[in-house]
Scaffold this active site. Structure first.
Site, PDB file in Angstrom:
ATOM      1  N   PRO A 187       7.812 -46.684 -49.852  1.00 61.90           N
ATOM      2  CG  PRO A 187       6.276 -45.292 -48.815  1.00 61.90           C
ATOM      3  CD  PRO A 187       7.079 -45.432 -50.072  1.00 61.90           C
ATOM      4  CG  ASN A 188       6.100 -49.582 -44.988  1.00 62.51           C
ATOM      5  OD1 ASN A 188       6.929 -49.640 -44.074  1.00 62.51           O
ATOM      6  ND2 ASN A 188       5.121 -48.703 -44.990  1.00 62.51           N
TER       7      ASN A 188
ATOM      8  NE  ARG B 292       5.768 -57.408 -40.669  1.00 60.43           N
ATOM      9  CZ  ARG B 292       7.022 -57.726 -40.356  1.00 60.43           C
ATOM     10  NH1 ARG B 292       7.590 -58.748 -40.947  1.00 60.43           N
ATOM     11  NH2 ARG B 292       7.715 -57.024 -39.480  1.00 60.43           N
TER      12      ARG B 292
ATOM     13  CE1 TYR C  60       0.497 -54.690 -51.562  1.00 64.61           C
ATOM     14  CE2 TYR C  60       0.740 -55.206 -49.232  1.00 64.61           C
ATOM     15  CZ  TYR C  60       0.271 -54.380 -50.231  1.00 64.61           C
ATOM     16  OH  TYR C  60      -0.435 -53.248 -49.911  1.00 64.61           O
TER      17      TYR C  60
ATOM     18  CG  ASN D 242       4.869 -50.114 -56.086  1.00 67.24           C
ATOM     19  OD1 ASN D 242       4.157 -49.239 -55.592  1.00 67.24           O
ATOM     20  ND2 ASN D 242       4.641 -51.399 -55.902  1.00 67.24           N
TER      21      ASN D 242
ATOM     22  CB  ALA E  79       1.700 -45.567 -48.634  1.00 66.64           C
TER      23      ALA E  79
ATOM     24  CD  GLU F 116       1.256 -45.059 -60.169  1.00 65.84           C
ATOM     25  OE1 GLU F 116       1.575 -43.867 -60.378  1.00 65.84           O
ATOM     26  OE2 GLU F 116       0.198 -45.374 -59.598  1.00 65.84           O
TER      27      GLU F 116
ATOM     28  CG  HIS G 180       0.251 -49.670 -57.755  1.00 63.31           C
ATOM     29  ND1 HIS G 180       0.861 -49.092 -56.669  1.00 63.31           N
ATOM     30  CD2 HIS G 180      -0.065 -48.663 -58.595  1.00 63.31           C
ATOM     31  CE1 HIS G 180       0.900 -47.788 -56.848  1.00 63.31           C
ATOM     32  NE2 HIS G 180       0.343 -47.497 -58.013  1.00 63.31           N
TER      33      HIS G 180
ATOM     34  NE  ARG H 151      -5.105 -53.642 -51.263  1.00 60.21           N
ATOM     35  CZ  ARG H 151      -3.910 -53.419 -50.716  1.00 60.21           C
ATOM     36  NH1 ARG H 151      -2.881 -53.099 -51.487  1.00 60.21           N
ATOM     37  NH2 ARG H 151      -3.751 -53.510 -49.412  1.00 60.21           N
TER      38      ARG H 151
HETATM   39  O1  CA2 Z   1       0.055 -52.839 -54.572  1.00 56.38           O
HETATM   40  C1  CA2 Z   1       1.044 -52.122 -54.472  1.00 56.38           C
HETATM   41  O2  CA2 Z   1       2.106 -52.340 -55.052  1.00 56.38           O
HETATM   42  C2  CA2 Z   1       1.021 -50.934 -53.502  1.00 56.38           C
HETATM   43  O3  CA2 Z   1       1.781 -49.890 -54.088  1.00 56.38           O
HETATM   44  C3  CA2 Z   1       1.662 -51.401 -52.221  1.00 56.38           C
HETATM   45  C4  CA2 Z   1       1.637 -50.347 -51.107  1.00 56.38           C
HETATM   46  C5  CA2 Z   1       0.228 -49.818 -50.918  1.00 56.38           C
HETATM   47  O4  CA2 Z   1       0.239 -48.777 -49.968  1.00 56.38           O
HETATM   48  C6  CA2 Z   1      -0.369 -49.318 -52.210  1.00 56.38           C
HETATM   49  O5  CA2 Z   1      -1.699 -48.893 -51.976  1.00 56.38           O
HETATM   50  C7  CA2 Z   1      -0.391 -50.420 -53.263  1.00 56.38           C
HETATM   51  C8  CA2 Z   1       2.169 -50.930 -49.818  1.00 56.38           C
HETATM   52  C9  CA2 Z   1       3.533 -51.549 -50.046  1.00 56.38           C
HETATM   53  C10 CA2 Z   1       4.313 -51.724 -48.856  1.00 56.38           C
HETATM   54  O6  CA2 Z   1       3.718 -52.547 -47.878  1.00 56.38           O
HETATM   55  C11 CA2 Z   1       4.013 -53.888 -47.845  1.00 56.38           C
HETATM   56  C12 CA2 Z   1       3.585 -54.539 -46.730  1.00 56.38           C
HETATM   57  C13 CA2 Z   1       3.822 -55.884 -46.643  1.00 56.38           C
HETATM   58  C14 CA2 Z   1       4.478 -56.559 -47.636  1.00 56.38           C
HETATM   59  C15 CA2 Z   1       4.894 -55.895 -48.759  1.00 56.38           C
HETATM   60  C16 CA2 Z   1       4.666 -54.545 -48.856  1.00 56.38           C
END
Ligand code: CA2
Length: 155
Positions: free
Chosen positions: A19-20, A27, A32, A83, A86, A107, A109, A116
């Protein structure tokens, strides 16, 4: 070996993003990075081609869709890079789906989840994966690809 539109591929790897992840590059670039999912796909396709591998991509904001794709992966691909975003920290369903399949899963990240917030320190999914790579940004997917290639070659 797999035959597809005139090309033989050694192996096929599915890359799942949770997700996201469609927001990548748009963002929170401080956490990221500034590259997009499309950039990731271009890069992985390039290194996969050099190894005669096929990579396919799936991104979803829906837990059940990710579970379904993991289930299908068992019969259709040689390995999975995931990946879970969340869902890493919450999803027993995705953990169970990974555990239920026989293909290796790595996996990834982008961020170093260990440095974090406390709630990101636990991965429900990592213990049922072959391994976890975190904190190296998009290069982490390349590292996962190389690890799986090595594993599949020496299997
Ligand atoms: O660090 C990672 O790859 C995470 O899987 C990214 C997730 C986060 O919830 C994990 O704890 C760690 C969030 C990815 C989606 O959100 C974004 C927001 C803005 C830009 C890119 C991704």
């Amino acid at each position: 070996m797999l035959y597809k539109t005139g090309v033989y591929y050694e192996m096929k790897i599915l890359v799942i993003n949770g997700p996201n992840m469609q927001l990548l590059g748009q963002r929170e670039p401080d956490i990221y990075g500034s590259k997009s999912l499309a950039d990731l796909e271009t890069r992985l396709v390039k290194i996969a081609k050099e190894a005669d591998y096929e990579v396919i991509f799936f991104q979803s904001n829906h837990e059940g869709d990710i579970v379904d794709h993991l289930g299908m992966a068992d019969k259709t691909v040689d390995a999975v890079i995931i990946n879970p975003a969340a869902y890493t920290h919450t999803s027993v369903a995705i953990r169970d789906a990974i555990k239920a399949i026989n293909v290796p899963v790595v996996e990834v990240h982008l961020s170093n989840i260990a440095e974090r917030e406390e709630f990101r320190h636990t991965s429900l999914t990592a213990p049922v994966c072959m391994g976890q790579i975190c904190g190296f940004g998009l290069i982490g997917y390349e590292m996962a690809f190389n690890a799986l290639k090595d594993f599949l070659t020496n299997k």
